[in-house]
Design a protein around this motif. Structure first.
Motif, PDB file in Angstrom:
ATOM      1  N   PHE A  50      43.350  36.287  58.236  1.00  0.00           N
ATOM      2  CA  PHE A  50      44.034  37.380  57.403  1.00  0.00           C
ATOM      3  C   PHE A  50      42.987  37.187  56.217  1.00  0.00           C
ATOM      4  O   PHE A  50      42.890  36.287  55.445  1.00  0.00           O
ATOM      5  N   ASP A  51      42.735  38.478  55.607  1.00  0.00           N
ATOM      6  CA  ASP A  51      42.155  38.649  54.480  1.00  0.00           C
ATOM      7  C   ASP A  51      42.439  40.041  53.747  1.00  0.00           C
ATOM      8  O   ASP A  51      42.561  40.940  54.625  1.00  0.00           O
ATOM      9  N   ALA A  52      42.225  40.174  52.569  1.00  0.00           N
ATOM     10  CA  ALA A  52      42.395  41.323  52.015  1.00  0.00           C
ATOM     11  C   ALA A  52      41.101  41.479  50.906  1.00  0.00           C
ATOM     12  O   ALA A  52      40.939  40.526  50.220  1.00  0.00           O
ATOM     13  N   GLU A  53      40.749  42.725  50.911  1.00  0.00           N
ATOM     14  CA  GLU A  53      39.629  42.915  49.738  1.00  0.00           C
ATOM     15  C   GLU A  53      40.367  43.842  48.622  1.00  0.00           C
ATOM     16  O   GLU A  53      41.097  44.723  48.973  1.00  0.00           O
ATOM     17  N   TRP A  54      39.924  43.820  47.515  1.00  0.00           N
ATOM     18  CA  TRP A  54      40.512  44.608  46.237  1.00  0.00           C
ATOM     19  C   TRP A  54      39.304  45.324  45.749  1.00  0.00           C
ATOM     20  O   TRP A  54      38.243  44.538  45.427  1.00  0.00           O
ATOM     21  N   PHE A  55      39.814  46.266  44.941  1.00  0.00           N
ATOM     22  CA  PHE A  55      38.928  47.005  44.273  1.00  0.00           C
ATOM     23  C   PHE A  55      39.033  46.369  42.840  1.00  0.00           C
ATOM     24  O   PHE A  55      40.130  45.824  42.353  1.00  0.00           O
ATOM     25  N   LEU A  56      37.642  46.228  42.239  1.00  0.00           N
ATOM     26  CA  LEU A  56      37.700  45.810  40.788  1.00  0.00           C
ATOM     27  C   LEU A  56      37.766  47.191  39.894  1.00  0.00           C
ATOM     28  O   LEU A  56      36.932  48.242  40.014  1.00  0.00           O
ATOM     29  N   SER A  57      38.755  47.169  38.745  1.00  0.00           N
ATOM     30  CA  SER A  57      38.434  48.339  37.910  1.00  0.00           C
ATOM     31  C   SER A  57      38.294  47.915  36.632  1.00  0.00           C
ATOM     32  O   SER A  57      38.748  46.568  36.227  1.00  0.00           O
ATOM     33  N   HIS A  58      37.791  48.526  35.592  1.00  0.00           N
ATOM     34  CA  HIS A  58      37.615  48.094  34.185  1.00  0.00           C
ATOM     35  C   HIS A  58      38.985  48.296  33.362  1.00  0.00           C
ATOM     36  O   HIS A  58      39.986  49.147  33.669  1.00  0.00           O
ATOM     37  N   THR A  59      39.023  47.217  32.670  1.00  0.00           N
ATOM     38  CA  THR A  59      40.375  47.242  31.693  1.00  0.00           C
ATOM     39  C   THR A  59      39.854  47.937  30.360  1.00  0.00           C
ATOM     40  O   THR A  59      38.850  48.131  30.282  1.00  0.00           O
ATOM     41  N   ARG A  60      40.842  48.061  29.612  1.00  0.00           N
ATOM     42  CA  ARG A  60      40.571  48.522  28.305  1.00  0.00           C
ATOM     43  C   ARG A  60      39.856  47.676  27.386  1.00  0.00           C
ATOM     44  O   ARG A  60      39.170  48.220  26.409  1.00  0.00           O
ATOM     45  N   GLU A  61      39.929  46.471  27.525  1.00  0.00           N
ATOM     46  CA  GLU A  61      39.274  45.379  26.958  1.00  0.00           C
ATOM     47  C   GLU A  61      37.600  45.322  27.312  1.00  0.00           C
ATOM     48  O   GLU A  61      37.378  45.426  28.761  1.00  0.00           O
ATOM     49  N   LYS A  62      36.620  45.252  26.631  1.00  0.00           N
ATOM     50  CA  LYS A  62      35.302  45.526  26.709  1.00  0.00           C
ATOM     51  C   LYS A  62      34.957  44.189  27.817  1.00  0.00           C
ATOM     52  O   LYS A  62      35.050  43.240  27.437  1.00  0.00           O
ATOM     53  N   GLY A  63      34.303  44.893  28.708  1.00  0.00           N
ATOM     54  CA  GLY A  63      33.848  43.606  29.807  1.00  0.00           C
ATOM     55  C   GLY A  63      34.689  43.016  30.667  1.00  0.00           C
ATOM     56  O   GLY A  63      34.515  42.076  31.355  1.00  0.00           O
ATOM     57  N   LYS A  64      36.017  43.474  30.723  1.00  0.00           N
ATOM     58  CA  LYS A  64      37.065  42.761  31.567  1.00  0.00           C
ATOM     59  C   LYS A  64      37.446  43.588  32.760  1.00  0.00           C
ATOM     60  O   LYS A  64      37.354  44.898  32.657  1.00  0.00           O
ATOM     61  N   PHE A  65      37.737  43.085  33.852  1.00  0.00           N
ATOM     62  CA  PHE A  65      37.881  43.525  34.969  1.00  0.00           C
ATOM     63  C   PHE A  65      39.185  43.249  35.726  1.00  0.00           C
ATOM     64  O   PHE A  65      39.804  41.905  35.205  1.00  0.00           O
ATOM     65  N   SER A  66      39.893  43.989  36.374  1.00  0.00           N
ATOM     66  CA  SER A  66      41.157  43.853  37.138  1.00  0.00           C
ATOM     67  C   SER A  66      41.327  44.172  38.585  1.00  0.00           C
ATOM     68  O   SER A  66      40.540  45.141  38.740  1.00  0.00           O
ATOM     69  N   LEU A  67      41.725  43.688  39.260  1.00  0.00           N
ATOM     70  CA  LEU A  67      42.353  43.821  40.672  1.00  0.00           C
ATOM     71  C   LEU A  67      43.353  45.022  40.548  1.00  0.00           C
ATOM     72  O   LEU A  67      44.379  44.653  40.368  1.00  0.00           O
ATOM     73  N   SER A  68      42.934  46.126  40.957  1.00  0.00           N
ATOM     74  CA  SER A  68      43.952  47.181  40.876  1.00  0.00           C
ATOM     75  C   SER A  68      44.537  47.768  42.181  1.00  0.00           C
ATOM     76  O   SER A  68      45.430  48.015  42.107  1.00  0.00           O
ATOM     77  N   GLN A  69      43.767  47.748  43.151  1.00  0.00           N
ATOM     78  CA  GLN A  69      44.165  48.503  44.568  1.00  0.00           C
ATOM     79  C   GLN A  69      43.493  47.478  45.611  1.00  0.00           C
ATOM     80  O   GLN A  69      42.513  47.161  45.802  1.00  0.00           O
ATOM     81  N   CYS A  70      44.369  47.290  46.563  1.00  0.00           N
ATOM     82  CA  CYS A  70      44.107  46.874  47.781  1.00  0.00           C
ATOM     83  C   CYS A  70      43.072  47.843  48.619  1.00  0.00           C
ATOM     84  O   CYS A  70      43.519  48.823  48.963  1.00  0.00           O
ATOM     85  N   ALA A  71      41.893  47.375  48.866  1.00  0.00           N
ATOM     86  CA  ALA A  71      40.897  48.214  49.697  1.00  0.00           C
ATOM     87  C   ALA A  71      41.103  48.227  51.111  1.00  0.00           C
ATOM     88  O   ALA A  71      41.195  49.090  51.589  1.00  0.00           O
ATOM     89  N   SER A  72      41.242  46.961  51.702  1.00  0.00           N
ATOM     90  CA  SER A  72      41.566  46.784  52.982  1.00  0.00           C
ATOM     91  C   SER A  72      42.022  45.414  53.447  1.00  0.00           C
ATOM     92  O   SER A  72      42.220  44.488  52.831  1.00  0.00           O
TER      93      SER A  72
END
Length: 168
Positions: A50-72
């Motif tokens: 089992f594995d899941a891949e996640w999209f990275l998206s920018h947060t409001r803080e400069k240079g920060k990223f978060s996992l926002s949506q499961c891609a697959s």
């Protein structure tokens, strides 16, 4: 290749691996999961990668990223792989009925799902989408225990495969 996904067979170490990639709510998911449900040769608990891949998206803080949506989500049993491209389903986060076979499969007691980072992936899937799994095993700590090498707890799947293959 159709607009709903595709199937392809690959050879890996002399084994043919049937791979289904889908982003449709048709029978592809159900059919492939049905192939996972066939009894194992020794009728023991079946192990599914089992594995899941996640999209990275920018947060409001400069240079920060978060996992926002499961891609697959990827599921493999050694002879076949199913890749469900969740990000291509329209409005899927509001209606999970199209992956009901997956939801049922993940909760079956006679199947164990294994992976690197599986506990984290499943926790995020539960938190964000309500997708749960009944039986899961984190491969790093398992390999570390079995092979008496604590460093294996921190390896990726490729490093674990190399370490385990070298002793088999």
């Amino acid at each position: 290749m159709s607009g709903l996904g595709y199937e392809e067979t690959f050879e890996l170490n002399g084994e043919l691996i049937k791979t289904t990639v889908t982003y449709s709510n048709d029978a592809k998911i159900d059919n492939h999961i049905s192939s996972f449900l066939r009894p194992s040769i020794n009728h023991q608990t079946k192990v599914i990668g089992f594995d899941a891949e996640w999209f990275l998206s920018h947060t409001r803080e400069k240079g920060k990223f978060s996992l926002s949506q499961c891609a697959s989500i990827q599921l493999c049993d050694g002879h076949s792989c199913l890749i469900i491209q969740l990000n291509l389903f329209h409005n899927w986060s509001r209606d999970l009925s199209f992956i009901k076979p997956l939801l049922n499969f993940l909760s079956m007691p006679d199947y164990t799902f294994v992976g690197v980072g599986i506990k984290t992936n499943l926790a995020k899937l539960e938190k964000y989408y309500g997708i749960g799994c009944r039986n899961s095993v984190e491969l790093g700590p398992l390999a570390a225990t079995v092979m008496f090498d604590p460093l294996l707890s921190y390896c990726g799947v490729d490093e674990l495969a190399f370490a385990v293959d070298s002793v088999v």
